[in-house]
Design an enzyme around this catalytic site. Sequence first.
Site, PDB file in Angstrom:
ATOM      1  N   HIS A   1      -3.296   6.974   2.656  1.00 54.76           N
ATOM      2  CA  HIS A   1      -3.928   5.928   1.783  1.00 54.76           C
ATOM      3  C   HIS A   1      -5.103   5.660   2.730  1.00 54.76           C
ATOM      4  O   HIS A   1      -5.038   5.759   3.770  1.00 54.76           O
ATOM      5  CB  HIS A   1      -2.861   5.159   2.151  1.00 54.76           C
ATOM      6  CG  HIS A   1      -3.438   3.574   2.160  1.00 54.76           C
ATOM      7  ND1 HIS A   1      -3.474   3.063   0.999  1.00 54.76           N
ATOM      8  CD2 HIS A   1      -2.795   2.346   2.928  1.00 54.76           C
ATOM      9  CE1 HIS A   1      -3.879   1.699   0.973  1.00 54.76           C
ATOM     10  NE2 HIS A   1      -4.017   1.051   2.242  1.00 54.76           N
TER      11      HIS A   1
ATOM     12  N   CYS B   1       1.036  -1.423  -0.132  1.00 52.09           N
ATOM     13  CA  CYS B   1       0.149  -0.286   0.123  1.00 52.09           C
ATOM     14  C   CYS B   1       1.014   1.299   0.161  1.00 52.09           C
ATOM     15  O   CYS B   1       0.452   2.642  -0.341  1.00 52.09           O
ATOM     16  CB  CYS B   1      -0.728   0.187   0.932  1.00 52.09           C
ATOM     17  SG  CYS B   1      -2.482  -1.678   1.054  1.00 52.09           S
TER      18      CYS B   1
ATOM     19  N   ASN C   1     -10.070  -0.195  -0.581  1.00 45.36           N
ATOM     20  CA  ASN C   1      -9.007  -0.004  -0.157  1.00 45.36           C
ATOM     21  C   ASN C   1      -8.438  -0.477  -1.463  1.00 45.36           C
ATOM     22  O   ASN C   1      -7.867  -2.088  -1.779  1.00 45.36           O
ATOM     23  CB  ASN C   1      -7.932  -1.165   0.948  1.00 45.36           C
ATOM     24  CG  ASN C   1      -6.454  -0.840   1.337  1.00 45.36           C
ATOM     25  OD1 ASN C   1      -5.778  -0.553  -0.140  1.00 45.36           O
ATOM     26  ND2 ASN C   1      -6.686  -1.146   1.844  1.00 45.36           N
TER      27      ASN C   1
HETATM   28  N1  ACO Z   1     -18.464  -8.700   9.014  1.00 46.45           N
HETATM   29  C1  ACO Z   1     -19.254  -9.087   9.906  1.00 46.45           C
HETATM   30  N2  ACO Z   1     -18.728  -9.440  10.918  1.00 46.45           N
HETATM   31  C2  ACO Z   1     -17.107  -9.264  10.868  1.00 46.45           C
HETATM   32  C3  ACO Z   1     -17.010  -9.004   9.545  1.00 46.45           C
HETATM   33  C4  ACO Z   1     -18.071  -8.633   8.465  1.00 46.45           C
HETATM   34  N3  ACO Z   1     -17.304  -8.347   7.243  1.00 46.45           N
HETATM   35  N4  ACO Z   1     -15.559  -8.954   9.366  1.00 46.45           N
HETATM   36  C5  ACO Z   1     -15.355  -9.553  10.894  1.00 46.45           C
HETATM   37  N5  ACO Z   1     -16.253  -9.613  11.241  1.00 46.45           N
HETATM   38  C6  ACO Z   1     -16.777 -10.140  12.653  1.00 46.45           C
HETATM   39  C7  ACO Z   1     -15.559 -11.261  13.376  1.00 46.45           C
HETATM   40  O1  ACO Z   1     -15.839 -11.810  13.286  1.00 46.45           O
HETATM   41  C8  ACO Z   1     -15.817 -10.803  14.620  1.00 46.45           C
HETATM   42  O2  ACO Z   1     -16.639 -11.876  15.418  1.00 46.45           O
HETATM   43  P1  ACO Z   1     -16.480 -11.876  16.649  1.00 46.45           P
HETATM   44  O3  ACO Z   1     -16.247 -11.112  17.553  1.00 46.45           O
HETATM   45  O4  ACO Z   1     -17.762 -12.570  16.921  1.00 46.45           O
HETATM   46  O5  ACO Z   1     -15.549 -12.898  16.407  1.00 46.45           O
HETATM   47  C9  ACO Z   1     -15.873  -8.999  15.141  1.00 46.45           C
HETATM   48  O6  ACO Z   1     -16.627  -9.038  13.768  1.00 46.45           O
HETATM   49  C10 ACO Z   1     -15.160  -8.470  15.077  1.00 46.45           C
HETATM   50  O7  ACO Z   1     -14.012  -8.728  14.361  1.00 46.45           O
HETATM   51  P2  ACO Z   1     -12.373  -7.527  14.701  1.00 46.45           P
HETATM   52  O8  ACO Z   1     -11.341  -8.151  13.571  1.00 46.45           O
HETATM   53  O9  ACO Z   1     -11.915  -7.960  16.490  1.00 46.45           O
HETATM   54  O10 ACO Z   1     -13.380  -6.627  14.108  1.00 46.45           O
HETATM   55  P3  ACO Z   1     -12.823  -5.004  13.947  1.00 46.45           P
HETATM   56  O11 ACO Z   1     -13.655  -4.119  14.860  1.00 46.45           O
HETATM   57  O12 ACO Z   1     -10.762  -4.918  14.773  1.00 46.45           O
HETATM   58  O13 ACO Z   1     -12.319  -4.776  12.600  1.00 46.45           O
HETATM   59  C11 ACO Z   1     -11.062  -4.277  10.482  1.00 46.45           C
HETATM   60  C12 ACO Z   1     -11.857  -5.270  11.495  1.00 46.45           C
HETATM   61  C13 ACO Z   1     -12.035  -3.915   9.464  1.00 46.45           C
HETATM   62  C14 ACO Z   1     -10.786  -5.263   9.552  1.00 46.45           C
HETATM   63  C15 ACO Z   1     -10.548  -3.683  11.540  1.00 46.45           C
HETATM   64  O14 ACO Z   1      -9.266  -4.200  12.229  1.00 46.45           O
HETATM   65  C16 ACO Z   1      -8.901  -2.999  10.410  1.00 46.45           C
HETATM   66  O15 ACO Z   1      -9.274  -2.318   9.429  1.00 46.45           O
HETATM   67  N6  ACO Z   1      -8.174  -3.137  10.024  1.00 46.45           N
HETATM   68  C17 ACO Z   1      -7.522  -2.384   9.347  1.00 46.45           C
HETATM   69  C18 ACO Z   1      -6.298  -3.306   8.487  1.00 46.45           C
HETATM   70  C19 ACO Z   1      -6.583  -2.810   6.713  1.00 46.45           C
HETATM   71  O16 ACO Z   1      -7.022  -1.784   6.254  1.00 46.45           O
HETATM   72  N7  ACO Z   1      -5.947  -3.531   6.211  1.00 46.45           N
HETATM   73  C20 ACO Z   1      -6.064  -3.607   4.666  1.00 46.45           C
HETATM   74  C21 ACO Z   1      -5.057  -3.796   4.313  1.00 46.45           C
HETATM   75  S1  ACO Z   1      -3.975  -2.576   5.101  1.00 46.45           S
HETATM   76  C22 ACO Z   1      -3.555  -1.619   4.880  1.00 46.45           C
HETATM   77  O17 ACO Z   1      -3.930  -0.808   3.789  1.00 46.45           O
HETATM   78  C23 ACO Z   1      -2.502  -0.184   5.606  1.00 46.45           C
END
Ligand code: ACO
Length: 302
Positions: A233, A103, A263
């Site tokens: 980003h 990224c 993204n």
């Molecule tokens: N729909 C519904 N529920 C979901 C989904 C979905 N698409 N995805 C995960 N969940 C559930 C999980 O299973 C979990 O359930 P549980 O509590 O029963 O186990 C719950 O939601 C919480 O999951 P988390 O992973 O803890 O959710 P979080 O609040 O951390 O959000 C997310 C996840 C959006 C991916 C966040 O961590 C994030 O954006 N991180 C940054 C990562 C990123 O942007 N990566 C892109 C590439 S890297 C870059 O570009 C910088």
Amino acid sequence: MSVPETQVTNDELSTRLDTSDEWIRSRTGIRSRHIASPADSVAGLGTEAAVQALKSAKVEASDVDMIILATTSPDHFMPATATQIQQNLNAKNACAFDIQAVCSGFLYALSIADQFIRTGSASNVLVIGAEIMSRMVDWSDRSTCILFGDGAGAVLLGKREQPGILSTRLYSDGAGYDMLYSDVSDAAFPRGKVVMNGRAVYSTAVEVMEESIRAALAQNELDVSDVDWLILHQANKRIIESVATRLGLPFEKVVVTIESFANTSSATIPISLALTDLKRGELVVLSSMGAGFTWGAAVLRW
Ligand code: ACO
């Protein structure tokens, strides 16, 4: 910029996955993304963006000395997809290569281009970020596939007496290597599939982007209050808002394009540049963070 025609909304995804528009929007800010068809290619998207950049810069393809394509999802592992773009453009006098910093790829490419121009080794450099991330995700994994989209953006950098790029700063830390990577162990995913520790990526992204922006501004003896536009980003709207809040920058100066494009990895910054009505003389700060980890910042006088 160029994106594939097909748009996929959160509601459409929720017909095939255990997810919802509400979950995706509230956690990421994404409403829809553009997804490539089998006929689309990274070279095709990159070429379309490059053609527009050349047109807007009024530079002929034959006057381009160098084409740098930032991509994580090349059409082939060899040769460099940039050479296909060179061929499409008929940019006969350029050298062309890909760089891979995920990224942060666009910022890395911009910085390389800037060095070549500063040393006088190049006069016109095309810098492109182009990705088809949809071919690198597991569409049954709701925690990753909802985040990504496909697209490309490009800029043409030229030699000027007053440099428009005031400075760039690049960083990486391999300690984050296994926090976000493509898993090639499953034969069903010949390009690998994205595996991610979302929480670790999130907190690191907020911290390092703030730090690198502050360092980049200080290097130019500038302050956050001098910034007209912050273009980060686009990984998650909440990450963008956190960085702006920590910097104390008003949200109206912060560019958010993630709603419609998700993204697109190395393409998010050039797509955001294309969508922002930048005026001559404005101070623009770019920053990104991605797998590796890699990150960086650039300060531009538009
Ligand atoms: N729909 C519904 N529920 C979901 C989904 C979905 N698409 N995805 C995960 N969940 C559930 C999980 O299973 C979990 O359930 P549980 O509590 O029963 O186990 C719950 O939601 C919480 O999951 P988390 O992973 O803890 O959710 P979080 O609040 O951390 O959000 C997310 C996840 C959006 C991916 C966040 O961590 C994030 O954006 N991180 C940054 C990562 C990123 O942007 N990566 C892109 C590439 S890297 C870059 O570009 C910088």
